[in-house]
Motif scaffolding. Structure first.
Motif, PDB file in Angstrom:
ATOM      1  N   THR A 227     -24.833 100.206  55.515  1.00  0.00           N
ATOM      2  CA  THR A 227     -24.970 100.640  56.911  1.00  0.00           C
ATOM      3  C   THR A 227     -26.305 100.190  57.483  1.00  0.00           C
ATOM      4  N   LEU A 228     -27.366 100.342  56.724  1.00  0.00           N
ATOM      5  CA  LEU A 228     -28.696  99.951  57.208  1.00  0.00           C
ATOM      6  C   LEU A 228     -28.756  98.459  57.519  1.00  0.00           C
ATOM      7  N   VAL A 229     -28.216  97.646  56.620  1.00  0.00           N
ATOM      8  CA  VAL A 229     -28.276  96.193  56.824  1.00  0.00           C
ATOM      9  C   VAL A 229     -27.451  95.794  58.048  1.00  0.00           C
ATOM     10  N   GLN A 230     -26.301  96.405  58.230  1.00  0.00           N
ATOM     11  CA  GLN A 230     -25.479  96.087  59.393  1.00  0.00           C
ATOM     12  C   GLN A 230     -26.174  96.511  60.687  1.00  0.00           C
ATOM     13  N   MET A 231     -26.891  97.624  60.655  1.00  0.00           N
ATOM     14  CA  MET A 231     -27.650  98.066  61.829  1.00  0.00           C
ATOM     15  C   MET A 231     -28.755  97.082  62.164  1.00  0.00           C
ATOM     16  N   VAL A 232     -29.411  96.550  61.126  1.00  0.00           N
ATOM     17  CA  VAL A 232     -30.437  95.528  61.360  1.00  0.00           C
ATOM     18  C   VAL A 232     -29.801  94.308  62.011  1.00  0.00           C
ATOM     19  N   GLY A 233     -28.645  93.885  61.499  1.00  0.00           N
ATOM     20  CA  GLY A 233     -27.958  92.731  62.069  1.00  0.00           C
ATOM     21  C   GLY A 233     -27.578  92.936  63.519  1.00  0.00           C
ATOM     22  N   ALA A 234     -27.393  94.190  63.908  1.00  0.00           N
ATOM     23  CA  ALA A 234     -27.068  94.498  65.304  1.00  0.00           C
ATOM     24  C   ALA A 234     -28.307  94.600  66.176  1.00  0.00           C
ATOM     25  N   GLY A 235     -29.470  94.382  65.584  1.00  0.00           N
ATOM     26  CA  GLY A 235     -30.705  94.369  66.357  1.00  0.00           C
ATOM     27  C   GLY A 235     -31.349  95.722  66.566  1.00  0.00           C
ATOM     28  N   ILE A 236     -30.983  96.715  65.740  1.00  0.00           N
ATOM     29  CA  ILE A 236     -31.484  98.076  65.958  1.00  0.00           C
ATOM     30  C   ILE A 236     -32.870  98.276  65.370  1.00  0.00           C
ATOM     31  N   GLY A 237     -33.207  97.591  64.271  1.00  0.00           N
ATOM     32  CA  GLY A 237     -34.509  97.797  63.656  1.00  0.00           C
ATOM     33  C   GLY A 237     -34.682  96.929  62.423  1.00  0.00           C
ATOM     34  N   ILE A 238     -35.516  97.383  61.493  1.00  0.00           N
ATOM     35  CA  ILE A 238     -35.749  96.686  60.230  1.00  0.00           C
ATOM     36  C   ILE A 238     -35.504  97.676  59.099  1.00  0.00           C
ATOM     37  N   THR A 239     -35.375  97.164  57.882  1.00  0.00           N
ATOM     38  CA  THR A 239     -35.222  98.051  56.739  1.00  0.00           C
ATOM     39  C   THR A 239     -35.712  97.371  55.479  1.00  0.00           C
ATOM     40  N   LEU A 240     -35.826  98.131  54.423  1.00  0.00           N
ATOM     41  CA  LEU A 240     -36.149  97.637  53.093  1.00  0.00           C
ATOM     42  C   LEU A 240     -34.947  97.906  52.196  1.00  0.00           C
ATOM     43  N   ILE A 241     -34.645  96.960  51.305  1.00  0.00           N
ATOM     44  CA  ILE A 241     -33.590  97.180  50.329  1.00  0.00           C
ATOM     45  C   ILE A 241     -34.055  96.641  48.982  1.00  0.00           C
ATOM     46  N   PRO A 242     -33.510  97.147  47.873  1.00  0.00           N
ATOM     47  CA  PRO A 242     -33.857  96.594  46.560  1.00  0.00           C
ATOM     48  C   PRO A 242     -33.273  95.198  46.402  1.00  0.00           C
ATOM     49  N   GLU A 243     -33.954  94.385  45.634  1.00  0.00           N
ATOM     50  CA  GLU A 243     -33.553  92.980  45.509  1.00  0.00           C
ATOM     51  C   GLU A 243     -32.125  92.835  44.980  1.00  0.00           C
ATOM     52  N   MET A 244     -31.696  93.734  44.071  1.00  0.00           N
ATOM     53  CA  MET A 244     -30.356  93.594  43.501  1.00  0.00           C
ATOM     54  C   MET A 244     -29.262  93.756  44.553  1.00  0.00           C
ATOM     55  N   ALA A 245     -29.590  94.386  45.682  1.00  0.00           N
ATOM     56  CA  ALA A 245     -28.588  94.618  46.725  1.00  0.00           C
ATOM     57  C   ALA A 245     -28.387  93.414  47.635  1.00  0.00           C
ATOM     58  N   VAL A 246     -29.279  92.448  47.574  1.00  0.00           N
ATOM     59  CA  VAL A 246     -29.264  91.344  48.538  1.00  0.00           C
ATOM     60  C   VAL A 246     -27.952  90.550  48.528  1.00  0.00           C
ATOM     61  N   PRO A 247     -27.460  90.071  47.376  1.00  0.00           N
ATOM     62  CA  PRO A 247     -26.241  89.241  47.425  1.00  0.00           C
ATOM     63  C   PRO A 247     -25.043  89.958  48.032  1.00  0.00           C
ATOM     64  N   VAL A 248     -24.909  91.240  47.768  1.00  0.00           N
ATOM     65  CA  VAL A 248     -23.755  91.991  48.264  1.00  0.00           C
ATOM     66  C   VAL A 248     -23.907  92.342  49.738  1.00  0.00           C
ATOM     67  N   GLU A 249     -25.068  92.876  50.108  1.00  0.00           N
ATOM     68  CA  GLU A 249     -25.231  93.454  51.444  1.00  0.00           C
ATOM     69  C   GLU A 249     -25.483  92.424  52.540  1.00  0.00           C
ATOM     70  N   THR A 250     -25.869  91.205  52.184  1.00  0.00           N
ATOM     71  CA  THR A 250     -26.164  90.215  53.222  1.00  0.00           C
ATOM     72  C   THR A 250     -25.051  89.201  53.422  1.00  0.00           C
ATOM     73  N   ARG A 251     -23.947  89.350  52.707  1.00  0.00           N
ATOM     74  CA  ARG A 251     -22.863  88.359  52.817  1.00  0.00           C
ATOM     75  C   ARG A 251     -22.262  88.323  54.214  1.00  0.00           C
ATOM     76  N   SER A 252     -22.143  89.508  54.824  1.00  0.00           N
ATOM     77  CA  SER A 252     -21.483  89.565  56.132  1.00  0.00           C
ATOM     78  C   SER A 252     -22.416  90.066  57.227  1.00  0.00           C
ATOM     79  N   ALA A 253     -23.716  90.010  56.988  1.00  0.00           N
ATOM     80  CA  ALA A 253     -24.684  90.496  57.977  1.00  0.00           C
ATOM     81  C   ALA A 253     -25.544  89.343  58.473  1.00  0.00           C
TER      82      ALA A 253
END
Length: 309
Positions: A227-253
């Motif tokens: 949810t946080l990554v998708q909100m960032v993609g919508a231009g709402i703000g910034i966030t931090l995520i753990p490195e292991m989450a990057v491949p999964v959470e950024t595929r469609s954002a």
């Protein structure tokens, strides 16, 4: 009190935990009337009421609260006797009840299960995903064998074993990817998206940004990293995520990923289990399998270079 049975104690513990007869009965795989009868017989044997009953839920009486503490100790000891017997007759694991926090589970769990199935033939794996506080409680009650969490937990009754460390990365709009990475002091002036309260990753992010109690307009919350990554993609703000989450959470954002300058924010991932468990030797073998899973996953990530330098 000659007629107390372990079955009654397990029914009582289920009802004390779930607060509703129907849910407790489902958890115990018996009918609701049968559960109600067993609880009533237990109360008659004790000569005290254990629950305050209402139309929608039940609550422990003061005596029931004291009784529950002793029952959990008894059931945990009984379960550990079974674990001791299994450990003594078989060096491998037949069943493993794993707890894992939500900011690890979606990314590391598939690799862990695959490696455990290879390392322990025929193993039955049960997984519970929830926040650290609940996992610690369930470990203490004997409902889990071990948990994978961010360390330290600092619970005297638990053994902690460090597995690996991983860094946090900054997630911004795709259009901001070429901009310099802001200093952490500057993050406090931006709209920071964080997980809701109760997640240890939220506390770690706040600590890195040196943010104390914040006004609602300064911080927005989400229930998951996705949810946080998708909100960032919508231009709402910034966030931090753990490195292991990057491949999964950024595929469609539509976002950019950047590393922070040194010292980089990070967390320590480890395993915890009860000090009293007779499965300690096998759990250390499990820890090695988890560590290998993490190394394999990180190797794939490095080959794919999903995180910006």
């Amino acid at each position: 009190m000659k007629n107390l049975t372990l079955k009654q104690l397990r029914y009582f513990e289920a009802l004390a935990r779930d607060g509703r007869f129907r849910r407790a009965a489902d958890a115990c795989a018996i009918s609701q009337p049968a559960l109600s009868m067993q609880i009533k017989e237990l109360e008659q044997e004790l000569g005290n009421e254990l629950f305050e009953r209402s139309a929608r839920e039940v609550k422990l009486t003061p005596f029931g609260q004291t009784f529950a503490l002793r029952v959990r100790d008894i059931l945990r000891a009984v379960d550990e006797l079974g674990e001791l017997a299994r450990a003594s007759r078989d060096s491998s694991l037949a069943r493993l009840r794993i707890g894992i926090i939500p900011t690890i589970a979606p990314y590391l769990l598939p690799a862990i299960i695959n490696d455990l199935n290879k390392s322990f033939a025929g193993i039955q794996i049960e997984v519970r995903e929830t926040q650290t506080g609940k996992l610690v409680q369930e470990l203490a009650r004997g409902q889990l064998d071990m948990a994978i969490v961010a360390l330290p937990v600092s619970e005297p009754s638990l053994t902690e074993l460090e597995l690996f460390r991983e860094e946090f990365v900054l997630v911004r709009r795709h259009e901001d990817g070429e901009k310099p990475v802001p200093e952490r002091e500057a993050l406090r002036e931006m709209r920071l998206l964080l997980l809701e309260e109760g997640h240890c990753f939220r506390d770690q992010a706040l600590s890195f940004c040196n943010i104390g109690p914040a006004r609602p307009r300064e911080i927005m919350e989400g229930s998951s990293l996705s949810t946080l990554v998708q909100m960032v993609g919508a231009g709402i703000g910034i966030t931090l995520i753990p490195e292991m989450a990057v491949p999964v959470e950024t595929r469609s954002a539509h976002v950019s990923i950047s590393r922070f300058p040194s010292p980089q924010p990070s967390r320590t991932i480890g395993m915890v289990w009860r000090n009293s468990t007779p499965m300690a030797r096998q759990l250390r073998e499990v820890a090695e399998a988890v560590r290998r899973s993490a190394e394999t996953m990180r190797g794939v990530m490095d080959d794919g270079r999903p995180v910006g330098a």
